[in-house]
Design a protein around this motif. Sequence first.
Motif, PDB file in Angstrom:
ATOM      1  N   ARG A  32      19.602 -42.421  35.569  1.00 16.68           N
ATOM      2  CA  ARG A  32      21.026 -42.726  35.423  1.00 16.68           C
ATOM      3  C   ARG A  32      21.807 -41.943  36.471  1.00 16.68           C
ATOM      4  O   ARG A  32      21.765 -40.718  36.502  1.00 16.68           O
ATOM      5  N   LEU A  33      22.506 -42.668  37.340  1.00 16.14           N
ATOM      6  CA  LEU A  33      23.253 -42.003  38.419  1.00 16.14           C
ATOM      7  C   LEU A  33      24.586 -41.484  37.914  1.00 16.14           C
ATOM      8  O   LEU A  33      25.035 -40.411  38.278  1.00 16.14           O
ATOM      9  N   TRP A  34      25.261 -42.309  37.106  1.00 11.89           N
ATOM     10  CA  TRP A  34      26.487 -41.846  36.478  1.00 11.89           C
ATOM     11  C   TRP A  34      26.819 -42.748  35.303  1.00 11.89           C
ATOM     12  O   TRP A  34      26.271 -43.831  35.152  1.00 11.89           O
ATOM     13  N   GLN A  35      27.733 -42.273  34.441  1.00 11.56           N
ATOM     14  CA  GLN A  35      28.204 -43.085  33.322  1.00 11.56           C
ATOM     15  C   GLN A  35      29.714 -42.866  33.185  1.00 11.56           C
ATOM     16  O   GLN A  35      30.243 -41.832  33.611  1.00 11.56           O
ATOM     17  N   ALA A  36      30.358 -43.862  32.625  1.00  9.48           N
ATOM     18  CA  ALA A  36      31.825 -43.773  32.510  1.00  9.48           C
ATOM     19  C   ALA A  36      32.274 -44.381  31.190  1.00  9.48           C
ATOM     20  O   ALA A  36      31.591 -45.232  30.614  1.00  9.48           O
ATOM     21  N   ARG A  37      33.416 -43.917  30.701  1.00  7.47           N
ATOM     22  CA  ARG A  37      33.970 -44.555  29.494  1.00  7.47           C
ATOM     23  C   ARG A  37      35.399 -44.980  29.777  1.00  7.47           C
ATOM     24  O   ARG A  37      36.103 -44.378  30.622  1.00  7.47           O
ATOM     25  N   ARG A  38      35.803 -46.042  29.054  1.00  4.98           N
ATOM     26  CA  ARG A  38      37.147 -46.581  29.250  1.00  4.98           C
ATOM     27  C   ARG A  38      38.183 -45.537  28.821  1.00  4.98           C
ATOM     28  O   ARG A  38      38.005 -44.848  27.818  1.00  4.98           O
ATOM     29  N   ASN A  39      39.248 -45.479  29.593  1.00  5.84           N
ATOM     30  CA  ASN A  39      40.341 -44.569  29.263  1.00  5.84           C
ATOM     31  C   ASN A  39      41.639 -45.352  29.509  1.00  5.84           C
ATOM     32  O   ASN A  39      42.174 -45.348  30.610  1.00  5.84           O
ATOM     33  N   GLY A  40      42.068 -46.067  28.472  1.00  2.83           N
ATOM     34  CA  GLY A  40      43.244 -46.931  28.621  1.00  2.83           C
ATOM     35  C   GLY A  40      42.924 -48.063  29.578  1.00  2.83           C
ATOM     36  O   GLY A  40      41.939 -48.766  29.410  1.00  2.83           O
ATOM     37  N   ARG A  41      43.725 -48.204  30.637  1.00  5.50           N
ATOM     38  CA  ARG A  41      43.490 -49.274  31.616  1.00  5.50           C
ATOM     39  C   ARG A  41      42.627 -48.770  32.793  1.00  5.50           C
ATOM     40  O   ARG A  41      42.414 -49.473  33.761  1.00  5.50           O
TER      41      ARG A  41
ATOM     42  N   PHE B 267      39.234 -45.741  33.803  1.00  6.14           N
ATOM     43  CA  PHE B 267      37.990 -45.217  33.229  1.00  6.14           C
ATOM     44  C   PHE B 267      37.772 -43.791  33.709  1.00  6.14           C
ATOM     45  O   PHE B 267      38.355 -43.347  34.703  1.00  6.14           O
ATOM     46  N   GLU B 268      36.945 -43.096  32.956  1.00  2.28           N
ATOM     47  CA  GLU B 268      36.703 -41.686  33.251  1.00  2.28           C
ATOM     48  C   GLU B 268      35.192 -41.498  33.448  1.00  2.28           C
ATOM     49  O   GLU B 268      34.394 -41.929  32.607  1.00  2.28           O
ATOM     50  N   VAL B 269      34.807 -40.902  34.583  1.00  6.50           N
ATOM     51  CA  VAL B 269      33.373 -40.661  34.829  1.00  6.50           C
ATOM     52  C   VAL B 269      32.965 -39.405  34.075  1.00  6.50           C
ATOM     53  O   VAL B 269      33.623 -38.364  34.166  1.00  6.50           O
ATOM     54  N   LEU B 270      31.870 -39.527  33.287  1.00  7.75           N
ATOM     55  CA  LEU B 270      31.429 -38.401  32.453  1.00  7.75           C
ATOM     56  C   LEU B 270      30.496 -37.494  33.247  1.00  7.75           C
ATOM     57  O   LEU B 270      29.715 -37.964  34.079  1.00  7.75           O
ATOM     58  N   GLU B 271      30.561 -36.220  32.968  1.00 10.47           N
ATOM     59  CA  GLU B 271      29.683 -35.250  33.637  1.00 10.47           C
ATOM     60  C   GLU B 271      28.228 -35.544  33.269  1.00 10.47           C
ATOM     61  O   GLU B 271      27.945 -35.906  32.132  1.00 10.47           O
ATOM     62  N   GLN B 272      27.308 -35.402  34.245  1.00  8.96           N
ATOM     63  CA  GLN B 272      25.879 -35.482  33.908  1.00  8.96           C
ATOM     64  C   GLN B 272      25.549 -34.195  33.160  1.00  8.96           C
ATOM     65  O   GLN B 272      25.747 -33.103  33.693  1.00  8.96           O
TER      66      GLN B 272
END
Length: 389
Positions: A97-106, A108-113
Motif C-alpha cells: 500500500r503506497l498511501w491511503q486517504a479518507r474523505r474530508n468534506g468535499r 480528502f485527507e492522506v493518512l500517515e503510513q
Amino acid sequence: MSQQETDLEQLNVFDLSGFAKLITLLQEKGYTTVGPTVEEGAIVYDEIDSIEDLPIGLTDEQAGGKYELRKRNDHALFGYVVGPHSWKKFLNPAGLRLWQARRNGRSFEVLEQEAPAPSYAFIGARACELNAIAIQDRVFLKGSFVDSDYAGRRQNIFVVAVNCGQAGGTCFCDSMNAGPKAKSGYDLVLTEIKAQKRNLFVVEAGSEAGANLLHEVPHEPATEKQMARVSEVVSDAVAQMGRQLDTRDLQSLLYRNSGNGRWNEVAERCLACANCTMVCPTCFCSTVEDTTDLTGEHAERWRLWDSCFTQEFSYVHGGSVRSSISARYRQWITHKLASWVDQFGSSGCVGCGRCITWCPVGIDITEEIAALREADSGLSSILRTEEKE
Ligand code: SF4
Ligand code: SF4
C-alpha cells in the motif's frame, strides 16, 4: 586487536546448539527470523521460530518444469538449493500500500503510513540471492529515485548466508559469476560440514554486526581441516552445476538477433503465464491499482508485482506495444541479459535457475541462448560465404 576484529578475519566453527543460539539471539534483538521451510511440497521462505522449522534432511530435485522434494540420507540443514520464493518478497513485497486517504468534506485527507519498516533476519541466503539483492539495490536505491519503502526494509536486514554444498539441476550461478560461494552482502556466512556425524557450521563474519553477534555465540576457531572443507564443499557445488550459460558477447548477440526466427519457436511453447518473472529474484516490474470502498469514504493506492509477459503491461494509448508472445519473450530475455547491463551496469540474471524449474512447459533461458547462438553462427557463416562470392 579486539575479539570482534579477530572474528571478522578468521573462520570459526559452531555446532547445532550454536546455530540455535544464533537464531534466538537474533529474535531477542528484535529481528523476525525468516528462512527456508516446507509448505505445500516446496521449500519456501517464511517466518521460522527455530532450526526445527528448516527442511532438515530434505533435498530438492529440479529440472525444466519439474520440482520434487526427496529425503536425504543425512540430517543436513541446508542440503537443497533454492525454491520458488526469493528474498524479494520481504524487501519488495508483492503487494504494497503506497498511501491511503479518507474523505474530508468535499476534499480528502492522506493518512500517515502507520507501520515502521520491519526488521528481518534472512537465514540461509545463497550466493546467487545475495547477488540478486545487490542487483535490486541498484534498481531501487542507486538510480535517480530512491524507493523509500525498499530503503527502509533494506537497511534493517541481517543476513546469515550459506555457501552451497550442492547445486541443483537448473543452477548456473557459476556461469554468471554469482555463486556458489558467497563473497559479499552478508553479516555472517556459514558452510555446513559433517564431522563424525555431527552438523558443524564453519562461520565467517562479513560485517561488524556479524562479528558482534558471533561474539555472543559459543564457537571455536576452525581447524585447518575444517577450513579446507569449505573450499571442497564449494568446489563440489561448482562441479554439480546442472546448466551453463555462455556469456561471451551476450549483449551484442541479443541485440543483433532481434529479428531471429527463434523467438517465434519459443513463443509456440510459451504460455505467457508470467511464472518466470514472478519467481525471478531480480525482476521488479510493478503496476499500480487504486481502490475505494463502497461508501467512497476511503481510498487506497497499491503497488503490485506485474510482469512484462502480460499483454496489458505494455499497453499505451490504443493498444499493447508487445502484442505477440514472441515479442514479450524477446523483451524479457533481452532486458535480463543485455539492456539491463546498459541500464544498471550488470546482468539481471544470477543463474538461480528458478525461471527454468517453475516454467510449466520447461522453457530454459540457457537453452534459448544456446539456440540463438547456433542460429546466429549459421547466419554469420551464410553472410561470410555470400561476401566471398
Ligand atoms: S532469469 Fe532465471 S536464472 Fe536468471 S535470475 Fe531470473 S529466475 Fe534466476
Ligand atoms: S517462459 Fe514459461 S514461465 Fe515464462 S511466461 Fe512463458 S510459459 Fe510462463
